[in-house]
Motif scaffolding. Sequence first.
Motif, PDB file in Angstrom:
ATOM      1  N   THR A 240     -13.177   7.107   0.142  1.00 47.69           N
ATOM      2  CA  THR A 240     -12.291   6.326   0.994  1.00 47.69           C
ATOM      3  C   THR A 240     -11.410   5.483   0.089  1.00 47.69           C
ATOM      4  O   THR A 240     -11.825   4.431  -0.397  1.00 47.69           O
ATOM      5  CB  THR A 240     -13.084   5.415   1.949  1.00 47.69           C
ATOM      6  N   PRO A 241     -10.171   5.932  -0.195  1.00 45.60           N
ATOM      7  CA  PRO A 241      -9.323   5.257  -1.187  1.00 45.60           C
ATOM      8  C   PRO A 241      -8.784   3.936  -0.675  1.00 45.60           C
ATOM      9  O   PRO A 241      -8.793   3.641   0.516  1.00 45.60           O
ATOM     10  CB  PRO A 241      -8.200   6.273  -1.417  1.00 45.60           C
ATOM     11  N   VAL A 242      -8.302   3.130  -1.608  1.00 44.34           N
ATOM     12  CA  VAL A 242      -7.759   1.818  -1.267  1.00 44.34           C
ATOM     13  C   VAL A 242      -6.480   1.939  -0.460  1.00 44.34           C
ATOM     14  O   VAL A 242      -6.142   1.072   0.349  1.00 44.34           O
ATOM     15  CB  VAL A 242      -7.542   0.975  -2.541  1.00 44.34           C
ATOM     16  N   THR A 243      -5.730   3.016  -0.672  1.00 44.38           N
ATOM     17  CA  THR A 243      -4.516   3.261   0.118  1.00 44.38           C
ATOM     18  C   THR A 243      -4.752   4.486   0.998  1.00 44.38           C
ATOM     19  O   THR A 243      -5.298   5.487   0.547  1.00 44.38           O
ATOM     20  CB  THR A 243      -3.300   3.504  -0.782  1.00 44.38           C
ATOM     21  N   THR A 244      -4.356   4.382   2.255  1.00 45.97           N
ATOM     22  CA  THR A 244      -4.510   5.488   3.194  1.00 45.97           C
ATOM     23  C   THR A 244      -3.156   5.827   3.797  1.00 45.97           C
ATOM     24  O   THR A 244      -2.332   4.927   4.019  1.00 45.97           O
ATOM     25  CB  THR A 244      -5.499   5.117   4.318  1.00 45.97           C
ATOM     26  N   PRO A 245      -2.870   7.091   4.055  1.00 45.27           N
ATOM     27  CA  PRO A 245      -1.589   7.466   4.658  1.00 45.27           C
ATOM     28  C   PRO A 245      -1.413   6.935   6.075  1.00 45.27           C
ATOM     29  O   PRO A 245      -0.313   6.988   6.617  1.00 45.27           O
ATOM     30  CB  PRO A 245      -1.613   8.997   4.636  1.00 45.27           C
ATOM     31  N   ASN A 246      -2.466   6.402   6.661  1.00 52.07           N
ATOM     32  CA  ASN A 246      -2.388   5.880   8.030  1.00 52.07           C
ATOM     33  C   ASN A 246      -2.690   4.381   8.062  1.00 52.07           C
ATOM     34  O   ASN A 246      -3.290   3.865   9.009  1.00 52.07           O
ATOM     35  CB  ASN A 246      -3.366   6.645   8.917  1.00 52.07           C
ATOM     36  N   ALA A 247      -2.225   3.684   7.020  1.00 53.16           N
ATOM     37  CA  ALA A 247      -2.549   2.269   6.849  1.00 53.16           C
ATOM     38  C   ALA A 247      -2.055   1.420   8.021  1.00 53.16           C
ATOM     39  O   ALA A 247      -2.738   0.472   8.436  1.00 53.16           O
ATOM     40  CB  ALA A 247      -1.950   1.751   5.540  1.00 53.16           C
ATOM     41  N   GLY A 248      -0.890   1.722   8.576  1.00 56.93           N
ATOM     42  CA  GLY A 248      -0.337   0.925   9.664  1.00 56.93           C
ATOM     43  C   GLY A 248      -1.246   0.914  10.883  1.00 56.93           C
ATOM     44  O   GLY A 248      -1.530  -0.141  11.460  1.00 56.93           O
ATOM     45  N   PHE A 249      -1.714   2.085  11.278  1.00 58.87           N
ATOM     46  CA  PHE A 249      -2.594   2.193  12.436  1.00 58.87           C
ATOM     47  C   PHE A 249      -3.945   1.545  12.143  1.00 58.87           C
ATOM     48  O   PHE A 249      -4.516   0.836  12.981  1.00 58.87           O
ATOM     49  CB  PHE A 249      -2.773   3.661  12.813  1.00 58.87           C
ATOM     50  N   VAL A 250      -4.456   1.755  10.937  1.00 60.06           N
ATOM     51  CA  VAL A 250      -5.750   1.171  10.557  1.00 60.06           C
ATOM     52  C   VAL A 250      -5.693  -0.347  10.619  1.00 60.06           C
ATOM     53  O   VAL A 250      -6.622  -1.005  11.106  1.00 60.06           O
ATOM     54  CB  VAL A 250      -6.163   1.656   9.151  1.00 60.06           C
ATOM     55  N   GLU A 251      -4.591  -0.929  10.141  1.00 61.04           N
ATOM     56  CA  GLU A 251      -4.475  -2.387  10.156  1.00 61.04           C
ATOM     57  C   GLU A 251      -4.457  -2.927  11.592  1.00 61.04           C
ATOM     58  O   GLU A 251      -5.006  -4.001  11.861  1.00 61.04           O
ATOM     59  CB  GLU A 251      -3.210  -2.823   9.417  1.00 61.04           C
ATOM     60  N   GLU A 252      -3.846  -2.206  12.512  1.00 63.77           N
ATOM     61  CA  GLU A 252      -3.857  -2.640  13.914  1.00 63.77           C
ATOM     62  C   GLU A 252      -5.271  -2.586  14.490  1.00 63.77           C
ATOM     63  O   GLU A 252      -5.680  -3.471  15.234  1.00 63.77           O
ATOM     64  CB  GLU A 252      -2.912  -1.766  14.748  1.00 63.77           C
ATOM     65  N   LEU A 253      -6.006  -1.534  14.134  1.00 65.31           N
ATOM     66  CA  LEU A 253      -7.389  -1.444  14.607  1.00 65.31           C
ATOM     67  C   LEU A 253      -8.239  -2.586  14.044  1.00 65.31           C
ATOM     68  O   LEU A 253      -9.131  -3.098  14.723  1.00 65.31           O
ATOM     69  CB  LEU A 253      -7.994  -0.103  14.200  1.00 65.31           C
ATOM     70  N   LYS A 254      -7.944  -2.992  12.827  1.00 68.25           N
ATOM     71  CA  LYS A 254      -8.682  -4.111  12.240  1.00 68.25           C
ATOM     72  C   LYS A 254      -8.415  -5.405  13.016  1.00 68.25           C
ATOM     73  O   LYS A 254      -9.312  -6.239  13.160  1.00 68.25           O
ATOM     74  CB  LYS A 254      -8.294  -4.292  10.774  1.00 68.25           C
ATOM     75  N   LYS A 255      -7.203  -5.564  13.520  1.00 72.81           N
ATOM     76  CA  LYS A 255      -6.895  -6.746  14.326  1.00 72.81           C
ATOM     77  C   LYS A 255      -7.730  -6.759  15.603  1.00 72.81           C
ATOM     78  O   LYS A 255      -8.262  -7.808  15.997  1.00 72.81           O
ATOM     79  CB  LYS A 255      -5.400  -6.771  14.677  1.00 72.81           C
ATOM     80  N   VAL A 256      -7.835  -5.603  16.242  1.00 72.65           N
ATOM     81  CA  VAL A 256      -8.641  -5.517  17.464  1.00 72.65           C
ATOM     82  C   VAL A 256     -10.105  -5.771  17.137  1.00 72.65           C
ATOM     83  O   VAL A 256     -10.810  -6.474  17.876  1.00 72.65           O
ATOM     84  CB  VAL A 256      -8.458  -4.137  18.130  1.00 72.65           C
ATOM     85  N   ARG A 417     -12.560  -2.792  -6.042  1.00 71.32           N
ATOM     86  CA  ARG A 417     -12.112  -1.688  -5.189  1.00 71.32           C
ATOM     87  C   ARG A 417     -10.612  -1.454  -5.289  1.00 71.32           C
ATOM     88  O   ARG A 417     -10.078  -0.560  -4.635  1.00 71.32           O
ATOM     89  CB  ARG A 417     -12.496  -1.965  -3.729  1.00 71.32           C
ATOM     90  N   GLY A 418      -9.923  -2.279  -6.070  1.00 67.96           N
ATOM     91  CA  GLY A 418      -8.504  -2.054  -6.307  1.00 67.96           C
ATOM     92  C   GLY A 418      -7.566  -2.854  -5.423  1.00 67.96           C
ATOM     93  O   GLY A 418      -6.363  -2.594  -5.401  1.00 67.96           O
ATOM     94  N   LYS A 419      -8.069  -3.833  -4.685  1.00 64.84           N
ATOM     95  CA  LYS A 419      -7.212  -4.629  -3.815  1.00 64.84           C
ATOM     96  C   LYS A 419      -6.234  -5.458  -4.645  1.00 64.84           C
ATOM     97  O   LYS A 419      -6.597  -6.002  -5.689  1.00 64.84           O
ATOM     98  CB  LYS A 419      -8.056  -5.534  -2.925  1.00 64.84           C
TER      99      LYS A 419
END
Length: 598
Positions: A240-256, A417-419
């Motif tokens: 599970t890499p530090v950058t994902t091609p679907n980062a925008g959607f993932v970040e919204e799910l993290k908000k929820v 983890r590369g943040k």
Amino acid sequence: MRGQFPRVFVLPTKLSPVELDRIEGSVAELTWDAAEAQVFVGKISRRERALFELRRLKVLTTETSQPMRDHRSGIPLVKGAKTSTRRNGTDGPHQYQDTDSAGHDEFQPLRPGHIQVVRLQWLEDSLDAGAVLSTSNYLLYEGIKVENDPQPALAPTQVSQASTDDIAHETSNRPPESSQYSAPSQRLRQGSRERRTSSGGRSIAPQRPVLVHETTSEHDLPLPPIPAFLHTTYSCQRPTPVTTPNAGFVEELKKVRELRLLEGDSIGVRAYSTSIATLAAYPHVLQSSFEVSRLPGCGLKIAELYQHWREHGSLAEAVEGSKNERLAVLKLFYDIWGVGDTTAREFYNKGWRDLDDIVEFNWGHLSRVQQIGVKFYDDFKLKIPRSEVEEIGSVILGHAQAIDGGFQMVIVGGYRRGKAQSGDVDVVLSHPDETKTLRFVEKIVRALEKSEHITHTLTLSVRNSERGQTALPWKGEGRHGSGFDTLDKALVVWKDPEHAKSPHRRVDIIITPWKTAGCAVLGWSGGTTFQRDLRRYCKAEKGLKFDSSGIRSRSDGSWMDVETDPELGPAPDMVTAEKRVFQALDLPYRPPEERCTG
């Protein structure tokens, strides 16, 4: 395991969080969306209770005409039948035939639209047998899904058919109204109205699911195959890499997910964490909601959210949550270092709405850690760039090696983890000579206090040294001092003494003896879901208890030395020791940059 489980939904009634977590780790086909489930399992034993649970989840069905039968004897399984019974923690005597699972037929796929409600024992027996068994001997109800409710809401006389004890149990286990969250079954993947809180605020609840709108062209898109590593239920087994091609959607799910955390919805938090970990590991740019729905750990609910995000660029629940005054106050309190989500809700329920209220009305009752968290609230909110993390780590290692030149250090946490930025700084120190790490945490803290880098020491633990750094045996679940990370550590407030205007930072200094250095580095390096799944994997697949202070056998509680090679001896460095832990657990080594499960 012979055969494949259908889509399974676990009814949370009478299940503890530990049981839910165990079941979640056992079945890859588990779904959090009742709308897509084929088989519902739970600690229930009556047809009426099964119907009650389905209606509460808004799964509308009509019962199939065939009576439930034992698949070998052909005896109808009817209420009141004089049959043998077996108890398994359910809510009453079973009114159906129950025999040993040996010789059971294997599960036959259900016809489209059909659903079943079965006893939890079906799942347990299937796992024990290594095959997905027929549901015949466990079946409480079978129905066909309908789009509209074929009958009016249950009248009082109809509701009374459900067990009075069942409903009383459900009511008695609901948190009080002032706690601001609903019963687990109300929180699980179902629509519910926004509800008023006793203090006049409003809490955001998930909206009723809607159908995923798809076009014919979406199904014509060539979709990439799902990577084999995504079919595992353990995120510690996949990259599970530090950058994902679907980062925008993932970040919204993290908000929820954070909104669910603030509301105390631990089941929702776990469900979203599982979906986020899957999407973060998916190596392709998502093209359609259908593509989302086929991913393990996602399903129709996440597909609906993706469709909404793609059309609007945000998620409705996240947008509503950002406007909700109550949730904004809970987030303010939650961001105080030393305050968890439960304490944040307690502060809110006392009528406090900002930091000044806490100082004015409760300062004397705060712990010292919480007082410091309030005092340096703004500083602790600031992110720490990688360059500053490295500077802090360099200062700590320099002081450690000034005491003894053999000390080694690994900067762990989000940095490893590369943040690009970190919330705090975590470092693990060790020395090949075990006598050097004994009570060393006290020496390093004194040295850094003397140099004025440490301004406040929040926690100083020497539990590992107090027992002579001997490996602590594991004594079973729920026992204090039973192996939870008991390493020596200091949680401190840090400030650069050479720059008066530099902000205060949170720094954790962990000391481990060399024999468990690999476990310490591993335990402090993964994302939250990675660490959760690593513990689940060790328990379910290996019969082991893992934490940062070592690995123990669950059969006899003994500590296991997995970092010393029989031929090569102790590891030459801490990263090599970590790799040996992966090898001992039969896990592929994942560099820390591939443990970013969110």
